[in-house]
Design a protein around this motif. Structure first.
Motif, PDB file in Angstrom:
ATOM      1  N   ALA A  25       0.837  -1.197   0.000  1.00  0.00           N
ATOM      2  CA  ALA A  25       0.000   0.000   0.000  1.00  0.00           C
ATOM      3  C   ALA A  25       0.872   1.248   0.000  1.00  0.00           C
ATOM      4  N   VAL A  26       0.331   2.315  -0.577  1.00  0.00           N
ATOM      5  CA  VAL A  26       0.987   3.621  -0.558  1.00  0.00           C
ATOM      6  C   VAL A  26       0.022   4.624   0.057  1.00  0.00           C
ATOM      7  N   VAL A  27       0.506   5.371   1.039  1.00  0.00           N
ATOM      8  CA  VAL A  27      -0.260   6.447   1.643  1.00  0.00           C
ATOM      9  C   VAL A  27       0.348   7.764   1.180  1.00  0.00           C
ATOM     10  N   ILE A  28      -0.466   8.629   0.605  1.00  0.00           N
ATOM     11  CA  ILE A  28       0.004   9.930   0.136  1.00  0.00           C
ATOM     12  C   ILE A  28      -0.374  10.967   1.181  1.00  0.00           C
ATOM     13  N   GLY A  29       0.629  11.507   1.848  1.00  0.00           N
ATOM     14  CA  GLY A  29       0.381  12.497   2.889  1.00  0.00           C
ATOM     15  C   GLY A  29       0.768  11.973   4.254  1.00  0.00           C
ATOM     16  N   ALA A  30       1.589  12.754   4.979  1.00  0.00           N
ATOM     17  CA  ALA A  30       2.078  12.341   6.296  1.00  0.00           C
ATOM     18  C   ALA A  30       1.502  13.199   7.409  1.00  0.00           C
ATOM     19  N   GLY A  31       0.231  13.603   7.226  1.00  0.00           N
ATOM     20  CA  GLY A  31      -0.490  14.212   8.334  1.00  0.00           C
ATOM     21  C   GLY A  31      -1.024  13.126   9.250  1.00  0.00           C
ATOM     22  N   ALA A  32      -1.885  13.519  10.180  1.00  0.00           N
ATOM     23  CA  ALA A  32      -2.366  12.573  11.178  1.00  0.00           C
ATOM     24  C   ALA A  32      -3.096  11.390  10.551  1.00  0.00           C
ATOM     25  N   ILE A  33      -4.030  11.656   9.638  1.00  0.00           N
ATOM     26  CA  ILE A  33      -4.804  10.567   9.042  1.00  0.00           C
ATOM     27  C   ILE A  33      -3.900   9.642   8.239  1.00  0.00           C
TER      28      ILE A  33
ATOM     29  N   VAL B 123       4.323   8.702   1.280  1.00  0.00           N
ATOM     30  CA  VAL B 123       4.957   9.709   0.425  1.00  0.00           C
ATOM     31  C   VAL B 123       4.456  11.080   0.863  1.00  0.00           C
ATOM     32  N   GLU B 124       5.390  11.985   1.173  1.00  0.00           N
ATOM     33  CA  GLU B 124       5.027  13.313   1.677  1.00  0.00           C
ATOM     34  C   GLU B 124       5.819  14.378   0.936  1.00  0.00           C
ATOM     35  N   VAL B 125       5.124  15.410   0.463  1.00  0.00           N
ATOM     36  CA  VAL B 125       5.772  16.462  -0.308  1.00  0.00           C
ATOM     37  C   VAL B 125       6.631  17.367   0.578  1.00  0.00           C
ATOM     38  N   GLN B 126       6.276  17.501   1.860  1.00  0.00           N
ATOM     39  CA  GLN B 126       7.096  18.286   2.783  1.00  0.00           C
ATOM     40  C   GLN B 126       8.293  17.452   3.243  1.00  0.00           C
ATOM     41  N   ASP B 127       9.243  18.102   3.943  1.00  0.00           N
ATOM     42  CA  ASP B 127      10.443  17.387   4.361  1.00  0.00           C
ATOM     43  C   ASP B 127      10.319  16.776   5.751  1.00  0.00           C
ATOM     44  N   GLN B 128       9.114  16.786   6.331  1.00  0.00           N
ATOM     45  CA  GLN B 128       8.904  16.157   7.627  1.00  0.00           C
ATOM     46  C   GLN B 128       7.482  15.631   7.722  1.00  0.00           C
TER      47      GLN B 128
ATOM     48  N   GLN C 182       9.135   9.756  13.066  1.00  0.00           N
ATOM     49  CA  GLN C 182       9.330   9.027  11.810  1.00  0.00           C
ATOM     50  C   GLN C 182      10.242   7.829  12.019  1.00  0.00           C
ATOM     51  N   ARG C 183      11.310   8.023  12.775  1.00  0.00           N
ATOM     52  CA  ARG C 183      12.214   6.909  13.033  1.00  0.00           C
ATOM     53  C   ARG C 183      11.477   5.774  13.730  1.00  0.00           C
ATOM     54  N   HIS C 184      10.615   6.108  14.683  1.00  0.00           N
ATOM     55  CA  HIS C 184       9.852   5.080  15.392  1.00  0.00           C
ATOM     56  C   HIS C 184       8.967   4.300  14.421  1.00  0.00           C
ATOM     57  N   MET C 185       8.341   5.003  13.487  1.00  0.00           N
ATOM     58  CA  MET C 185       7.492   4.317  12.518  1.00  0.00           C
ATOM     59  C   MET C 185       8.314   3.459  11.566  1.00  0.00           C
ATOM     60  N   GLU C 186       9.481   3.946  11.183  1.00  0.00           N
ATOM     61  CA  GLU C 186      10.355   3.152  10.314  1.00  0.00           C
ATOM     62  C   GLU C 186      10.802   1.873  11.020  1.00  0.00           C
ATOM     63  N   GLU C 187      11.110   1.995  12.303  1.00  0.00           N
ATOM     64  CA  GLU C 187      11.506   0.811  13.066  1.00  0.00           C
ATOM     65  C   GLU C 187      10.347  -0.175  13.199  1.00  0.00           C
ATOM     66  N   SER C 188       9.126   0.334  13.025  1.00  0.00           N
ATOM     67  CA  SER C 188       7.936  -0.508  13.099  1.00  0.00           C
ATOM     68  C   SER C 188       7.506  -1.026  11.736  1.00  0.00           C
ATOM     69  N   GLY C 189       8.288  -0.717  10.690  1.00  0.00           N
ATOM     70  CA  GLY C 189       8.051  -1.317   9.383  1.00  0.00           C
ATOM     71  C   GLY C 189       7.480  -0.421   8.310  1.00  0.00           C
ATOM     72  N   VAL C 190       7.222   0.856   8.607  1.00  0.00           N
ATOM     73  CA  VAL C 190       6.677   1.772   7.596  1.00  0.00           C
ATOM     74  C   VAL C 190       7.828   2.484   6.896  1.00  0.00           C
ATOM     75  N   ALA C 191       7.779   2.519   5.570  1.00  0.00           N
ATOM     76  CA  ALA C 191       8.802   3.230   4.785  1.00  0.00           C
ATOM     77  C   ALA C 191       8.301   4.632   4.438  1.00  0.00           C
ATOM     78  N   PHE C 192       9.248   5.542   4.197  1.00  0.00           N
ATOM     79  CA  PHE C 192       8.891   6.926   3.892  1.00  0.00           C
ATOM     80  C   PHE C 192       9.680   7.432   2.693  1.00  0.00           C
ATOM     81  N   GLN C 193       9.023   8.254   1.886  1.00  0.00           N
ATOM     82  CA  GLN C 193       9.684   9.081   0.879  1.00  0.00           C
ATOM     83  C   GLN C 193       9.308  10.523   1.193  1.00  0.00           C
ATOM     84  N   MET C 194      10.254  11.279   1.759  1.00  0.00           N
ATOM     85  CA  MET C 194       9.985  12.639   2.184  1.00  0.00           C
ATOM     86  C   MET C 194      10.438  13.637   1.130  1.00  0.00           C
ATOM     87  N   GLY C 195       9.777  14.799   1.092  1.00  0.00           N
ATOM     88  CA  GLY C 195      10.111  15.816   0.099  1.00  0.00           C
ATOM     89  C   GLY C 195       9.886  15.315  -1.310  1.00  0.00           C
ATOM     90  N   GLU C 196       8.863  14.498  -1.489  1.00  0.00           N
ATOM     91  CA  GLU C 196       8.647  13.841  -2.777  1.00  0.00           C
ATOM     92  C   GLU C 196       7.199  13.997  -3.225  1.00  0.00           C
TER      93      GLU C 196
END
Length: 568
Positions: free
Chosen positions: A161-169, A188-193, A208-222
């Motif tokens: 799955a891909v989630v577009i947007g790194a806000g709360a939802i 995938v998040e267009v902002q850098d955080q 973000q690091r905590h979520m990555e350690e839990s298995g979620v990948a991120f593409q920031m500023g993208e």
């Protein structure tokens, strides 16, 4: 005199206003209409339904005593008429008539009203990119849509799955799919955080690091450029390449649903939200509005604000219900408070982050403190990471953010400050805030008090600080020989780092500093390090007395470093 109240929208504000009014005027008629088939549900619980934490959608639509809030419930238990799958198409303000269409039959009609309530909510943004309408692309805009997502996952159709947007939802949805379902999920998040404009970059990177350690990948500023697939989503294209996906969730914000209001000539703001006064009246005194479709005052900036939150909608609903019955209730505005669970971590905020404060014209700074949520000697305890945003000249507190475990400790501290933000508190108010004390619950000098003290020390120039991101940058350039990294903890804490980095990491415990002062160089920047920043501050005070003014106290100490991406 009895009256007829018509309410457009039956999810959050609508039912609250209807029930409040009906209690005050039981002899009056109330009609709620909604274009959906499900009404009066907890929309903020949707990610937890999708994750499986909430097993049945009826649980989001049920009362605390397990009664389903459907049309039958409102009719029989509340005396309120409900028309589902019915859309409001126009308002005849002069004739006080709401025009509607039955979405099941196509039949059009009109409902006369004495007073009208617009609880039309918001609609999710969809990126204007190719493939946005493919099957398998969702926005989590309603409980109906959540049921479709859950069914797709439960049937085994989703492996990636891909989630577009790194806000709360977006983050809640990423956790929901990754945690219990084991879906390979990328955000995938267009902002850098993550959580942009809500928390600082430092707290965001820790979360973000905590979520990555839990298995979620991120593409920031993208940016997402397109979604591809033969009838159904198969991949998402970003600047970094293609991400395979069986499901896409667009979580890129919402826009107020104001078409009905605008076409009726009601005042709408530049932001695109319905304008209301403190009584929640629109520009037509016979029409009230609230929830995600309205703009309300920001009690910190004094400017209009927009918060699409169910909590605000419910409170506004009570105000509307009271005023429909002739009351004089007011909703003065909000400071903007937020909390989200990310696996075993919680992130919360209230008021302005540092970046937003500066954007709004405040000469603001922030201070960062790490401390236990309970007495340090109590066996069960955890660290809280709190950041306070203050205005320099006035020392006014503008906001607070933090991360912690998923217990109630963080929420309690954020809530305490949230409650006073509208009263323009200063750092002294936080330093001296009275909080209940008992070792199993808090410290004698609570972390909030310590946060206020740290802010005052910073403003007084007594504590020259360094954030963990600056520490990371200086550490990565340690070979230039310009910086002296001094560990102020005892040898047991410092030993491993001294042995790993003997040329750069120096151990001088704070209580030995007086007799070892000759070991401190005068021609280098000195970074002072301890577990949380307390002993290093004591060291800084002493070094100031001895004429060493090129010192920088690492805010949050090693507790902050350990939350930071990468390994020291």
């Amino acid at each position: 005199m009895s009256q007829t109240i018509v309410i457009v929208g039956a999810v959050a504000l609508g039912p609250k206003a209807a029930c409040r009014f009906k209690r005050l005027e039981p002899g009056s008629r109330v009609i709620m209409i909604d274009q959906g088939s499900m009404i009066s549900y907890g929309g903020c619980g949707i990610p937890y339904y999708i994750s499986g934490d909430v097993s049945d959608p009826d649980q989001l639509q049920s009362t605390s005593f397990h009664m389903l809030r459907d049309a039958r419930f409102f009719k029989e238990a509340k005396g309120i008429e409900v028309m589902t799958e019915t859309r409001a198409t126009a308002i005849d303000r002069e004739g006080k008539l709401l025009r509607v269409i039955d979405l099941k039959t196509g039949k059009e009609g009109g409902i006369a009203y004495d007073q009208l309530v617009l609880a039309t909510g918001s609609r999710p943004r969809r990126l204007p990119i190719p493939g946005a309408e493919l099957e398998g692309v969702f926005t989590v805009s309603s409980l109906d849509e959540a049921v479709r997502i859950k069914a797709r996952i439960a049937e085994g159709q989703v492996g990636k799955a891909v989630v577009i947007g790194a806000g709360a939802i977006g983050l809640e949805m990423a956790e929901a799919m990754s945690d219990l379902w084991g879906i390979e999920t990328t955000v995938v998040e267009v902002q850098d955080q993550i959580l942009p404009h809500i928390v600082s970059p430092t707290l965001a990177r820790m979360a973000q690091r905590h979520m990555e350690e839990s298995g979620v990948a991120f593409q920031m500023g993208e940016e997402v450029r397109r979604i591809e697939g033969e009838g159904c989503v198969e991949r998402v294209l970003t600047g970094q390449g293609a991400l395979e996906a069986d499901l896409v969730v667009m979580a890129v914000g919402v826009t107020p649903n104001v078409d009905l209001a605008r076409e009726a000539g009601l005042a709408v703001s530049e932001r695109g939200a319905i304008m209301v006064n403190t009584r929640m009246q629109t520009s037509d005194p016979s029409i009230y509005a609230g929830g995600d479709c309205v703009e309300i005052p920001n009690l910190i900036t004094g400017k209009p604000g927009y918060w699409p939150l169910g909590s605000l909608a419910n409170r506004q609903g009570r105000v509307v219900g009271t005023n429909l019955a002739g009351g004089r209730a007011e909703f003065e505005g909000a400071v903007g408070s937020f909390v989200v669970k990310l696996f075993d971590m919680s992130v919360a905020s209230s008021g302005l982050s540092l970046s937003v404060a500066r954007r709004e014209g405040f000469d603001a700074v922030s201070t960062f403190v790490v401390q236990f949520d309970r007495a340090h000697f109590y066996p069960e305890k955890d660290l809280l990471y709190l950041e306070l945003v203050v205005e320099k000249g006035t020392r006014r507190v503008l906001g607070i953010q933090g991360i912690g475990n998923k217990g109630d400790g963080l929420l309690a501290r954020i809530s305490a400050v949230a409650a006073i933000l509208k009263h323009r508190p200063t750092t002294a108010d936080v330093s001296n805030m009275e909080l209940p004390y008992s070792p199993p619950f808090s410290s004698a000098m609570d972390v909030l008090n310590a946060l206020g003290n740290a802010a005052e020390n910073l403003l007084d120039g007594k504590n020259r600080v360094m954030d963990v991101d600056q520490f990371d940058e200086w550490w990565n350039h340690r070979e230039n020989g310009k910086t002296f990294f001094m560990d102020c903890r005892n040898w047991g804490n410092a030993e491993a780092y001294v042995k790993k980095y003997p040329e750069h990491w120096k151990s001088i415990p704070q209580d030995e500093l007086r007799k070892r002062l000759s070991e401190v160089p005068q021609d280098k920047n000195i970074v002072l390090i301890c577990n949380t920043g307390v002993r290093s501050y004591e060291a800084q005070v002493f070094l100031d007395e001895m004429g060493f003014h090129n010192t920088f106290n690492l805010q949050g100490g090693m507790a902050a470093v350990k939350k930071w991406p990468g390994d020291l």
